[in-house]
Design an enzyme around this catalytic site. Structure first.
Site, short mmCIF file in Angstrom:
data_model
loop_
_atom_site.label_atom_id
_atom_site.label_comp_id
_atom_site.label_asym_id
_atom_site.label_seq_id
_atom_site.Cartn_x
_atom_site.Cartn_y
_atom_site.Cartn_z
N ARG A 5 6.59 0.11 8.29
CA ARG A 5 6.87 0.93 9.63
C ARG A 5 7.33 0.38 10.69
O ARG A 5 7.56 1.14 11.89
CB ARG A 5 5.29 1.46 9.88
CG ARG A 5 4.85 2.74 8.87
CD ARG A 5 3.47 3.06 9.25
NE ARG A 5 3.23 4.02 8.22
CZ ARG A 5 1.98 4.52 8.07
NH1 ARG A 5 0.80 4.06 8.83
NH2 ARG A 5 1.48 5.67 7.46
N ARG B 190 -0.94 -31.12 9.27
CA ARG B 190 -1.64 -29.99 9.95
C ARG B 190 -1.91 -28.83 8.80
O ARG B 190 -3.07 -28.11 9.16
CB ARG B 190 -0.35 -29.33 10.91
CG ARG B 190 -0.28 -30.43 12.14
CD ARG B 190 1.01 -30.25 12.91
NE ARG B 190 1.22 -31.18 13.91
CZ ARG B 190 2.29 -31.39 14.77
NH1 ARG B 190 3.54 -30.63 14.44
NH2 ARG B 190 2.31 -32.40 15.41
N CYS C 15 2.49 -3.65 4.19
CA CYS C 15 1.75 -2.38 4.43
C CYS C 15 2.33 -1.82 5.69
O CYS C 15 3.78 -2.21 5.91
CB CYS C 15 0.37 -2.75 4.59
SG CYS C 15 -0.05 -3.80 5.93
N GLY C 16 1.77 -1.11 6.18
CA GLY C 16 2.35 -0.20 7.64
C GLY C 16 2.80 -1.13 8.69
O GLY C 16 3.95 -1.33 9.04
N THR C 17 1.85 -2.15 8.98
CA THR C 17 2.25 -3.35 9.85
C THR C 17 2.64 -4.42 9.36
O THR C 17 2.97 -5.56 10.16
CB THR C 17 1.10 -3.29 10.83
OG1 THR C 17 0.15 -3.81 10.12
CG2 THR C 17 0.80 -2.08 11.74
N HIS D 233 7.24 -25.32 8.40
CA HIS D 233 6.22 -26.11 9.08
C HIS D 233 5.01 -25.47 8.49
O HIS D 233 4.06 -26.57 8.57
CB HIS D 233 6.21 -25.69 10.54
CG HIS D 233 7.33 -26.52 11.47
ND1 HIS D 233 7.51 -26.40 12.82
CD2 HIS D 233 8.22 -27.28 10.85
CE1 HIS D 233 8.55 -27.13 13.14
NE2 HIS D 233 9.04 -27.56 12.14
N ASP E 252 0.85 -1.12 0.06
CA ASP E 252 -0.07 -0.15 0.14
C ASP E 252 1.00 1.16 0.09
O ASP E 252 2.29 0.95 -0.29
CB ASP E 252 -0.94 0.14 1.02
CG ASP E 252 -0.33 0.19 2.48
OD1 ASP E 252 0.82 0.17 2.62
OD2 ASP E 252 -1.11 0.02 3.58
N GLY F 214 -2.73 -6.00 8.13
CA GLY F 214 -3.83 -5.79 7.31
C GLY F 214 -3.67 -6.42 5.98
O GLY F 214 -4.66 -7.15 5.48
N ARG G 56 4.70 -34.66 9.44
CA ARG G 56 3.48 -34.46 10.18
C ARG G 56 3.13 -33.04 10.03
O ARG G 56 1.80 -32.57 10.39
CB ARG G 56 3.87 -34.42 11.75
CG ARG G 56 4.90 -33.53 12.26
CD ARG G 56 5.45 -33.86 13.62
NE ARG G 56 6.14 -32.92 14.33
CZ ARG G 56 7.48 -32.68 13.84
NH1 ARG G 56 7.92 -33.43 12.95
NH2 ARG G 56 8.33 -31.81 14.69
N HIS G 57 3.60 -32.12 9.25
CA HIS G 57 3.33 -30.76 9.16
C HIS G 57 2.47 -30.60 7.83
O HIS G 57 1.51 -29.76 7.76
CB HIS G 57 4.57 -29.89 8.94
CG HIS G 57 5.68 -29.93 10.12
ND1 HIS G 57 4.91 -29.32 11.29
CD2 HIS G 57 6.72 -30.55 10.25
CE1 HIS G 57 6.11 -29.43 12.32
NE2 HIS G 57 7.18 -30.09 11.61
C1 RB5 Z 1 -2.29 2.62 6.72
O1 RB5 Z 1 -2.27 3.72 7.53
C2 RB5 Z 1 -2.17 1.39 7.60
O2 RB5 Z 1 -3.33 1.07 8.24
C3 RB5 Z 1 -1.83 0.06 6.66
O3 RB5 Z 1 -0.62 0.40 6.19
C4 RB5 Z 1 -1.46 -1.07 7.42
O4 RB5 Z 1 -0.45 -1.07 8.52
C5 RB5 Z 1 -2.89 -1.90 8.10
O5 RB5 Z 1 -2.70 -2.88 8.72
#
Ligand code: RB5
Length: 150
Positions: free
Chosen positions: A109, A136, A65-67, A98, A8, A70, A132-133
């Site tokens: 970020r 699963r 994405c940022g984290t 696994h 994103d 999402g 075994r994996h």
């Molecule tokens: C965008 O601000 C942020 O929400 C997106 O990049 C992401 O981190 C969402 O999970």
């Protein structure tokens, strides 16, 4: 290896650095992400790379994405996708070994490019262990089949 990459607006620069790194290793990288830093919605881009992996157009996917969270949630809604959010190489390695993960997700970020490179190395060079994996992973995919259409 043919690799799809999606991102994103938070991860345009990271996507470019990751692409350059993967190409320097000889991989072919297909861009499914945005190249604009204008605010956009990560599910749009996650679905694109997930479809490319699920259809076999690319062998593996990278989604940023940022984290990383999402876009991983979006990728995991596509049948056949096992997308893992990682922030260090141990999880990236075991996600392959696994869990037979086919998309690596991370947060632009959260981590820097050097950590991203270490995770990419681990993810792209580790084969699924099976045994075994496999049972699963099959159980996970059964959940997907039983709940599709609900
Ligand atoms: C965008 O601000 C942020 O929400 C997106 O990049 C992401 O981190 C969402 O999970």
């Amino acid at each position: 290896m043919k690799i799809g990459i999606a991102n994103d607006h938070t991860a345009v620069e990271m996507k470019k650095e990751v692409t350059a790194y993967l190409e320097s290793l000889g991989h072919e990288v297909i861009n499914f992400g945005t190249d604009s830093t204008e605010s956009t919605d990560y599910p749009i881009w996650g679905e694109k790379v997930a479809n490319a992996v699920a259809s076999g157009e690319v062998e593996k996917g990278i989604a940023i994405c940022g984290t990383g969270l999402g876009i991983s949630l979006a990728c995991n809604k596509v049948h056949g996708i096992r997308a893992a959010v990682c922030s260090e190489p141990y999880t990236a390695k075991y996600g392959r070994l696994h869990n037979d993960c086919n998309i690596l997700c991370f947060g632009a970020r959260v981590i820097g490019i050097e950590m991203a490179k270490m995770m990419l190395d681990a993810f792209l060079t580790t084969e699924f262990e099976g045994g075994r994996h496999q049972r699963r992973v099959d159980e996970i995919m059964d959940i997907e089949r039983r709940n599709s259409g609900k």
